[in-house]
Design a protein around this motif. Structure first.
Motif, PDB file in Angstrom:
ATOM      1  N   GLY A  28     125.873 -11.386 -13.155  1.00 46.88           N
ATOM      2  CA  GLY A  28     125.077 -11.227 -11.948  1.00 46.88           C
ATOM      3  C   GLY A  28     123.607 -11.506 -12.198  1.00 46.88           C
ATOM      4  O   GLY A  28     122.942 -12.181 -11.402  1.00 46.88           O
ATOM      5  N   VAL A  29     123.078 -11.013 -13.331  1.00 39.62           N
ATOM      6  CA  VAL A  29     121.678 -11.268 -13.663  1.00 39.62           C
ATOM      7  C   VAL A  29     121.472 -12.754 -13.964  1.00 39.62           C
ATOM      8  O   VAL A  29     120.449 -13.342 -13.600  1.00 39.62           O
ATOM      9  CB  VAL A  29     121.225 -10.392 -14.849  1.00 39.62           C
ATOM     10  N   GLY A  30     122.447 -13.370 -14.615  1.00 38.27           N
ATOM     11  CA  GLY A  30     122.352 -14.803 -14.873  1.00 38.27           C
ATOM     12  C   GLY A  30     122.292 -15.613 -13.591  1.00 38.27           C
ATOM     13  O   GLY A  30     121.541 -16.594 -13.485  1.00 38.27           O
ATOM     14  N   GLN A  31     123.064 -15.209 -12.589  1.00 39.36           N
ATOM     15  CA  GLN A  31     123.019 -15.882 -11.288  1.00 39.36           C
ATOM     16  C   GLN A  31     121.649 -15.699 -10.642  1.00 39.36           C
ATOM     17  O   GLN A  31     121.095 -16.623 -10.035  1.00 39.36           O
ATOM     18  CB  GLN A  31     124.108 -15.310 -10.368  1.00 39.36           C
ATOM     19  N   TYR A  32     121.105 -14.481 -10.765  1.00 37.90           N
ATOM     20  CA  TYR A  32     119.768 -14.193 -10.224  1.00 37.90           C
ATOM     21  C   TYR A  32     118.729 -15.116 -10.853  1.00 37.90           C
ATOM     22  O   TYR A  32     117.901 -15.719 -10.153  1.00 37.90           O
ATOM     23  CB  TYR A  32     119.421 -12.725 -10.497  1.00 37.90           C
ATOM     24  N   ILE A  33     118.764 -15.238 -12.178  1.00 38.77           N
ATOM     25  CA  ILE A  33     117.772 -16.060 -12.875  1.00 38.77           C
ATOM     26  C   ILE A  33     117.881 -17.519 -12.443  1.00 38.77           C
ATOM     27  O   ILE A  33     116.874 -18.180 -12.157  1.00 38.77           O
ATOM     28  CB  ILE A  33     117.935 -15.920 -14.399  1.00 38.77           C
ATOM     29  N   HIS A  34     119.104 -18.024 -12.375  1.00 37.92           N
ATOM     30  CA  HIS A  34     119.293 -19.429 -12.001  1.00 37.92           C
ATOM     31  C   HIS A  34     118.785 -19.691 -10.584  1.00 37.92           C
ATOM     32  O   HIS A  34     118.034 -20.646 -10.339  1.00 37.92           O
ATOM     33  CB  HIS A  34     120.771 -19.802 -12.112  1.00 37.92           C
ATOM     34  N   LEU A 217     135.625  -6.074 -14.343  1.00 37.25           N
ATOM     35  CA  LEU A 217     136.675  -5.058 -14.408  1.00 37.25           C
ATOM     36  C   LEU A 217     136.195  -3.898 -15.263  1.00 37.25           C
ATOM     37  O   LEU A 217     136.341  -3.883 -16.483  1.00 37.25           O
ATOM     38  CB  LEU A 217     137.962  -5.656 -14.988  1.00 37.25           C
ATOM     39  N   GLU A 218     135.571  -2.930 -14.609  1.00 40.41           N
ATOM     40  CA  GLU A 218     135.089  -1.719 -15.277  1.00 40.41           C
ATOM     41  C   GLU A 218     135.090  -0.590 -14.255  1.00 40.41           C
ATOM     42  O   GLU A 218     135.107  -0.839 -13.045  1.00 40.41           O
ATOM     43  CB  GLU A 218     133.705  -1.951 -15.901  1.00 40.41           C
ATOM     44  N   LEU A 242     147.067  -9.303  -3.479  1.00 40.33           N
ATOM     45  CA  LEU A 242     145.731  -8.864  -3.877  1.00 40.33           C
ATOM     46  C   LEU A 242     145.297  -9.698  -5.071  1.00 40.33           C
ATOM     47  O   LEU A 242     145.964  -9.703  -6.111  1.00 40.33           O
ATOM     48  CB  LEU A 242     145.733  -7.379  -4.252  1.00 40.33           C
ATOM     49  N   LEU A 243     144.183 -10.420  -4.924  1.00 38.89           N
ATOM     50  CA  LEU A 243     143.629 -11.213  -6.019  1.00 38.89           C
ATOM     51  C   LEU A 243     142.384 -10.518  -6.554  1.00 38.89           C
ATOM     52  O   LEU A 243     141.482 -10.163  -5.782  1.00 38.89           O
ATOM     53  CB  LEU A 243     143.264 -12.622  -5.543  1.00 38.89           C
ATOM     54  N   ILE A 244     142.333 -10.330  -7.865  1.00 36.70           N
ATOM     55  CA  ILE A 244     141.214  -9.659  -8.527  1.00 36.70           C
ATOM     56  C   ILE A 244     140.585 -10.656  -9.490  1.00 36.70           C
ATOM     57  O   ILE A 244     141.236 -11.126 -10.429  1.00 36.70           O
ATOM     58  CB  ILE A 244     141.694  -8.402  -9.272  1.00 36.70           C
ATOM     59  N   VAL A 245     139.319 -10.987  -9.247  1.00 38.92           N
ATOM     60  CA  VAL A 245     138.610 -12.003 -10.025  1.00 38.92           C
ATOM     61  C   VAL A 245     137.478 -11.336 -10.796  1.00 38.92           C
ATOM     62  O   VAL A 245     136.673 -10.601 -10.212  1.00 38.92           O
ATOM     63  CB  VAL A 245     138.036 -13.098  -9.098  1.00 38.92           C
ATOM     64  N   GLY A 246     137.401 -11.580 -12.099  1.00 38.61           N
ATOM     65  CA  GLY A 246     136.288 -11.048 -12.881  1.00 38.61           C
ATOM     66  C   GLY A 246     136.646 -10.865 -14.337  1.00 38.61           C
ATOM     67  O   GLY A 246     137.818 -10.730 -14.707  1.00 38.61           O
ATOM     68  N   ASP A 247     135.616 -10.863 -15.171  1.00 35.86           N
ATOM     69  CA  ASP A 247     135.804 -10.641 -16.603  1.00 35.86           C
ATOM     70  C   ASP A 247     136.147  -9.184 -16.884  1.00 35.86           C
ATOM     71  O   ASP A 247     135.781  -8.285 -16.115  1.00 35.86           O
ATOM     72  CB  ASP A 247     134.518 -10.994 -17.366  1.00 35.86           C
ATOM     73  N   ARG A 248     136.799  -8.953 -18.004  1.00 39.88           N
ATOM     74  CA  ARG A 248     137.069  -7.589 -18.443  1.00 39.88           C
ATOM     75  C   ARG A 248     135.779  -6.952 -18.956  1.00 39.88           C
ATOM     76  O   ARG A 248     135.050  -7.552 -19.738  1.00 39.88           O
ATOM     77  CB  ARG A 248     138.124  -7.585 -19.546  1.00 39.88           C
ATOM     78  N   GLY A 249     135.517  -5.729 -18.503  1.00 35.99           N
ATOM     79  CA  GLY A 249     134.339  -5.001 -18.939  1.00 35.99           C
ATOM     80  C   GLY A 249     134.719  -3.772 -19.737  1.00 35.99           C
ATOM     81  O   GLY A 249     135.821  -3.672 -20.296  1.00 35.99           O
ATOM     82  N   TRP A 250     133.804  -2.805 -19.755  1.00 35.63           N
ATOM     83  CA  TRP A 250     134.013  -1.576 -20.519  1.00 35.63           C
ATOM     84  C   TRP A 250     135.111  -0.737 -19.864  1.00 35.63           C
ATOM     85  O   TRP A 250     135.142  -0.569 -18.642  1.00 35.63           O
ATOM     86  CB  TRP A 250     132.690  -0.807 -20.565  1.00 35.63           C
ATOM     87  N   LEU A 271     143.043 -12.547 -12.078  1.00 37.35           N
ATOM     88  CA  LEU A 271     142.815 -13.960 -12.353  1.00 37.35           C
ATOM     89  C   LEU A 271     141.768 -14.213 -13.427  1.00 37.35           C
ATOM     90  O   LEU A 271     141.566 -15.363 -13.824  1.00 37.35           O
ATOM     91  CB  LEU A 271     142.399 -14.678 -11.062  1.00 37.35           C
ATOM     92  N   GLY A 272     141.069 -13.168 -13.882  1.00 35.09           N
ATOM     93  CA  GLY A 272     140.026 -13.371 -14.880  1.00 35.09           C
ATOM     94  C   GLY A 272     138.804 -14.051 -14.290  1.00 35.09           C
ATOM     95  O   GLY A 272     138.591 -14.071 -13.074  1.00 35.09           O
ATOM     96  N   HIS A 273     137.993 -14.632 -15.167  1.00 34.61           N
ATOM     97  CA  HIS A 273     136.763 -15.302 -14.731  1.00 34.61           C
ATOM     98  C   HIS A 273     137.086 -16.606 -14.009  1.00 34.61           C
ATOM     99  O   HIS A 273     137.975 -17.351 -14.420  1.00 34.61           O
ATOM    100  CB  HIS A 273     135.880 -15.597 -15.943  1.00 34.61           C
ATOM    101  N   LYS A 274     136.359 -16.878 -12.937  1.00 34.30           N
ATOM    102  CA  LYS A 274     136.486 -18.136 -12.211  1.00 34.30           C
ATOM    103  C   LYS A 274     135.110 -18.774 -12.065  1.00 34.30           C
ATOM    104  O   LYS A 274     134.096 -18.082 -11.979  1.00 34.30           O
ATOM    105  CB  LYS A 274     137.099 -17.913 -10.825  1.00 34.30           C
ATOM    106  N   GLY A 275     135.086 -20.092 -12.027  1.00 38.00           N
ATOM    107  CA  GLY A 275     133.831 -20.818 -11.869  1.00 38.00           C
ATOM    108  C   GLY A 275     133.236 -20.635 -10.489  1.00 38.00           C
ATOM    109  O   GLY A 275     133.890 -20.150  -9.556  1.00 38.00           O
ATOM    110  N   ASP A 276     131.979 -21.056 -10.348  1.00 35.49           N
ATOM    111  CA  ASP A 276     131.240 -20.838  -9.101  1.00 35.49           C
ATOM    112  C   ASP A 276     131.978 -21.390  -7.887  1.00 35.49           C
ATOM    113  O   ASP A 276     132.148 -20.699  -6.879  1.00 35.49           O
ATOM    114  CB  ASP A 276     129.855 -21.488  -9.197  1.00 35.49           C
TER     115      ASP A 276
END
Length: 389
Positions: A28-34, A217-218, A242-250, A271-276
């Motif tokens: 999310g912060v990376g998206q903000y910076i870009h 996923l946290e 139900l589709l769940i998109v995102g990297d595994r977190g803590w 589904l894990g991480h997906k591109g923009d």
């Protein structure tokens, strides 16, 4: 284009911004910076911007503007502890040597030694408000870094009035230095206007109606309750998934277990991480976007879904009511029943779903990265004016 800083015959200023703390994968912060960097370069052509990047993430920040430099500096991402010590020991000398007019830390923290005017963006104080969401060692590090950062910052940018309130609560001496500049959906988040079978989803085998969640996923994202809420209504909507998109977190293991043990497990897909662009397509064709997070400094995914013309269910806590206004269905994030009943209403009432789509599109249009860039430049101008007075 007239520069927001335009002064006839003024010498161009040199701004340094720090993206080194952000991992290579776009968070999310990376998206903000870009998005912010892209818009700063669009609205400001006179002054020069240097973005400090890590060897791993520089690929995310390549812009072709003549007044921009991506400077690779510091140690590799894998040497995290030594990299941070290196940055904060040697970065002040680097900034002084290159003679920058202002330094902006884009990811919560600043070096401990102030060598020019300092601005920082603090996205949220999750680790203060909900300390249980952070590993203890990381939490202690963040506490120490945040205390030092707010002491040396000339101005603090944050992304919501909720986050501003949190910052001023935990650090009362920051009052008068905190500026709210909201984020915005990237322009790629929009209604695509093409049939789903003509999109990439058809090729991926997603040819069924679905409910969507996007986020790490946290535990703090409340994904387990999303799964249980969907499971509670799944038998009434037998064609929906139900589709769940995102990297595994803590502490993601509980989420995996909830999905595996659900009665509708065969219709719950992680589904894990997906591109923009994949995320844009997934948002466009879902029947409802569900994001009942327990705490957000801003909460960009609901706004991105609104920009795609999708009904949104989100939390009635933290910044989320502020961001979504009356254009989302607000629920108690700790109530599985409220989340499931909100899903039921959207999936069973076409007129209501259509109304929420229209409200969401209108709400999303109120936010703009160009506006955020101009307001960021005004903070720079304020800080530089104070430094020279």
């Amino acid at each position: 284009m007239r520069s927001p800083f335009f002064v006839p015959n003024a010498t161009a200023m040199r701004f340094a911004l720090n993206a080194m703390q952000v991992r290579a994968a776009k968070s999310g912060v990376g998206q903000y910076i870009h998005a912010l960097m892209e818009s700063l370069l669009e609205v400001e052509r006179n002054h020069h911007f240097t973005l400090y990047c890590s060897p791993q993430n520089v690929v995310n920040y390549r812009f072709s503007a003549p007044n921009y430099e991506a400077r690779v500096w510091g140690l590799p991402e894998r040497a995290r502890t030594f990299r941070l010590l290196y940055e904060y020991s040697f970065l002040p000398g680097e900034l002084k040597r290159r003679g920058y007019d202002l330094f902006h830390g884009l990811s919560n923290f600043l070096p401990p030694r102030r060598v020019c005017p300092f601005v920082v963006t603090i996205h949220d104080l999750t680790y203060y408000v909900q300390p249980e969401r952070c590993p203890p060692v990381r939490r202690r590090y963040w506490y120490a870094m945040t205390r030092r950062t707010v002491d040396v910052a000339d101005a603090i940018i944050t992304v919501s009035h909720c986050s501003k309130s949190d910052i001023e609560h935990f650090f009362p001496h920051t009052k008068g230095r905190v500026h709210v500049i909201p984020e915005a959906p990237h322009p790629r988040f929009r209604p695509l206007g093409v049939a789903r079978d003509c999109s990439g989803l058809g090729a991926a085998g997603i040819d069924f109606p679905y409910v969507l969640f996007v986020g790490t996923l946290e535990p703090g994202k409340n994904v387990e309750r999303v799964i249980r809420a969907f499971d509670a209504i799944a038998q009434d909507f037998p064609s929906h998934h139900l589709l769940i998109v995102g990297d595994r977190g803590w502490l993601y293991e509980g989420i995996l277990a909830a999905a595996e043990n659900a009665r509708a497990a065969s219709r719950i897909h992680l589904l894990g991480h997906k591109g923009d662009q994949e995320v844009v397509e997934l948002m466009n064709y879902c029947d409802v976007f569900v994001f009942p997070s327990l705490y957000e400094g801003f909460g960009l995914p609901p706004l991105e879904a609104m920009a795609c013309g999708v009904p949104v269910i989100t939390s009635n806590r933290s910044s989320l009511p502020e961001v979504t206004g009356d254009a989302a269905i607000l629920v108690n994030p700790e109530s599985i029943e409220e989340i499931s009943e909100a899903m039921r209403r959207v999936l069973s009432d076409d007129a209501f779903a259509g109304l929420m789509r229209e409200k969401g599109l209108a709400r999303a249009r109120e936010f703009s990265w160009k506006k955020a860039a101009k307001e960021t430049l005004r903070v720079y101008q304020l800080v530089l004016g104070n430094a020279n007075s």
